[in-house]
Design an enzyme around this catalytic site. Sequence first.
Site, PDB file in Angstrom:
ATOM      1  N   ASN A   1      -3.411   1.464  -3.392  1.00 16.67           N
ATOM      2  CA  ASN A   1      -2.102   2.084  -3.625  1.00 16.67           C
ATOM      3  C   ASN A   1      -1.069   1.044  -4.064  1.00 16.67           C
ATOM      4  O   ASN A   1      -1.067  -0.093  -3.584  1.00 16.67           O
ATOM      5  CB  ASN A   1      -1.623   2.888  -2.408  1.00 16.67           C
ATOM      6  CG  ASN A   1      -1.520   2.089  -1.129  1.00 16.67           C
ATOM      7  OD1 ASN A   1      -2.264   1.145  -0.911  1.00 16.67           O
ATOM      8  ND2 ASN A   1      -0.599   2.470  -0.262  1.00 16.67           N
TER       9      ASN A   1
ATOM     10  N   CYS B   1      -1.269   6.409  -5.790  1.00 21.94           N
ATOM     11  CA  CYS B   1      -2.279   6.340  -4.726  1.00 21.94           C
ATOM     12  C   CYS B   1      -3.474   5.484  -5.169  1.00 21.94           C
ATOM     13  O   CYS B   1      -3.743   5.328  -6.375  1.00 21.94           O
ATOM     14  CB  CYS B   1      -2.821   7.735  -4.425  1.00 21.94           C
ATOM     15  SG  CYS B   1      -1.639   8.845  -3.649  1.00 21.94           S
TER      16      CYS B   1
ATOM     17  N   GLU C   1      -6.685   6.186  -4.898  1.00 21.34           N
ATOM     18  CA  GLU C   1      -7.746   6.935  -5.592  1.00 21.34           C
ATOM     19  C   GLU C   1      -7.444   7.094  -7.070  1.00 21.34           C
ATOM     20  O   GLU C   1      -8.318   6.924  -7.927  1.00 21.34           O
ATOM     21  CB  GLU C   1      -7.911   8.345  -4.984  1.00 21.34           C
ATOM     22  CG  GLU C   1      -8.226   8.360  -3.510  1.00 21.34           C
ATOM     23  CD  GLU C   1      -6.961   8.453  -2.663  1.00 21.34           C
ATOM     24  OE1 GLU C   1      -6.043   7.634  -2.877  1.00 21.34           O
ATOM     25  OE2 GLU C   1      -6.883   9.322  -1.800  1.00 21.34           O
TER      26      GLU C   1
ATOM     27  N   CYS D   1      -4.711  12.880  -0.953  1.00 22.57           N
ATOM     28  CA  CYS D   1      -3.623  13.836  -1.147  1.00 22.57           C
ATOM     29  C   CYS D   1      -4.043  14.885  -2.184  1.00 22.57           C
ATOM     30  O   CYS D   1      -5.043  14.723  -2.894  1.00 22.57           O
ATOM     31  CB  CYS D   1      -2.349  13.119  -1.591  1.00 22.57           C
ATOM     32  SG  CYS D   1      -2.344  12.631  -3.315  1.00 22.57           S
TER      33      CYS D   1
ATOM     34  N   CYS E   1      -4.435  13.689  -5.874  1.00 24.13           N
ATOM     35  CA  CYS E   1      -5.670  12.928  -6.112  1.00 24.13           C
ATOM     36  C   CYS E   1      -6.868  13.864  -6.174  1.00 24.13           C
ATOM     37  O   CYS E   1      -7.784  13.664  -6.979  1.00 24.13           O
ATOM     38  CB  CYS E   1      -5.864  11.872  -5.030  1.00 24.13           C
ATOM     39  SG  CYS E   1      -4.723  10.473  -5.195  1.00 24.13           S
TER      40      CYS E   1
HETATM   41  N1  THU Z   1      -1.797   7.148  -0.396  1.00 26.55           N
HETATM   42  C1  THU Z   1      -2.933   6.878  -1.088  1.00 26.55           C
HETATM   43  O1  THU Z   1      -3.101   5.787  -1.641  1.00 26.55           O
HETATM   44  N2  THU Z   1      -3.861   7.843  -1.180  1.00 26.55           N
HETATM   45  C2  THU Z   1      -3.741   9.100  -0.649  1.00 26.55           C
HETATM   46  O2  THU Z   1      -4.539   9.971  -0.927  1.00 26.55           O
HETATM   47  C3  THU Z   1      -2.631   9.393   0.258  1.00 26.55           C
HETATM   48  C4  THU Z   1      -1.517   8.418   0.257  1.00 26.55           C
HETATM   49  C5  THU Z   1      -0.755   6.123  -0.339  1.00 26.55           C
HETATM   50  C6  THU Z   1       0.485   6.476  -1.094  1.00 26.55           C
HETATM   51  C7  THU Z   1       1.502   5.619  -0.391  1.00 26.55           C
HETATM   52  O3  THU Z   1       1.483   4.337  -1.000  1.00 26.55           O
HETATM   53  C8  THU Z   1       0.987   5.503   1.028  1.00 26.55           C
HETATM   54  O4  THU Z   1      -0.380   5.908   0.995  1.00 26.55           O
HETATM   55  C9  THU Z   1       1.740   6.334   2.040  1.00 26.55           C
HETATM   56  O5  THU Z   1       1.792   7.648   1.661  1.00 26.55           O
END
Ligand code: THU
Length: 157
Positions: free
Chosen positions: A62, A73, A75, A112, A115
């Site tokens: 991320n 994110c 992913e 999320c 993604c």
């Molecule tokens: N995040 C991800 O990298 N992947 C996800 O599927 C959920 C959230 C990150 C986004 C942000 O940088 C941090 O987690 C907090 O939400």
Amino acid sequence: MSEKEINIRFHEYSSLDELDKADRELAEAAIDAMKGSYAPYSHFNVGAAVRLSNGVIVKGANQENAAFPSGLCAERTAMFSAGATWPDKAMVSLALAGGVMGRLAKSPATPCGACRQVMAQYQTKGGHPISIIMIGDGRIWKFDRVDDILPLIFDSI
Ligand code: THU
């Protein structure tokens, strides 16, 4: 009127050692990818790793930004990099791991909605199911295809 039910099947493991060799390698790559996380705002480090049909593993983490929606994110960072670098190779599996201060959280990291939608698109593009491995400390979940984490996929294109 009739009531319908959607059932989701997945596998739970208590250790990375229970995964087969390819999945363990991908899971370890996702955990390693957490090192590339840039999360000065949430302090939540997420790492992802995508395996392609040629066996190549592409990592992502991320990346946050002061203008919040500009961040991305783990992913999608991994999938967009894989899609841009290997446009002709199907994505066959994706692993993700998350935690604070580089330490894996107890409960598995779950993707999320945005993604999941991007995973669905690459699954359609590649014509191959993408399995998803969500990693926690002592608890790992594996889903065999994106449909299992995004039922009723929007696929009108
Ligand atoms: N995040 C991800 O990298 N992947 C996800 O599927 C959920 C959230 C990150 C986004 C942000 O940088 C941090 O987690 C907090 O939400």
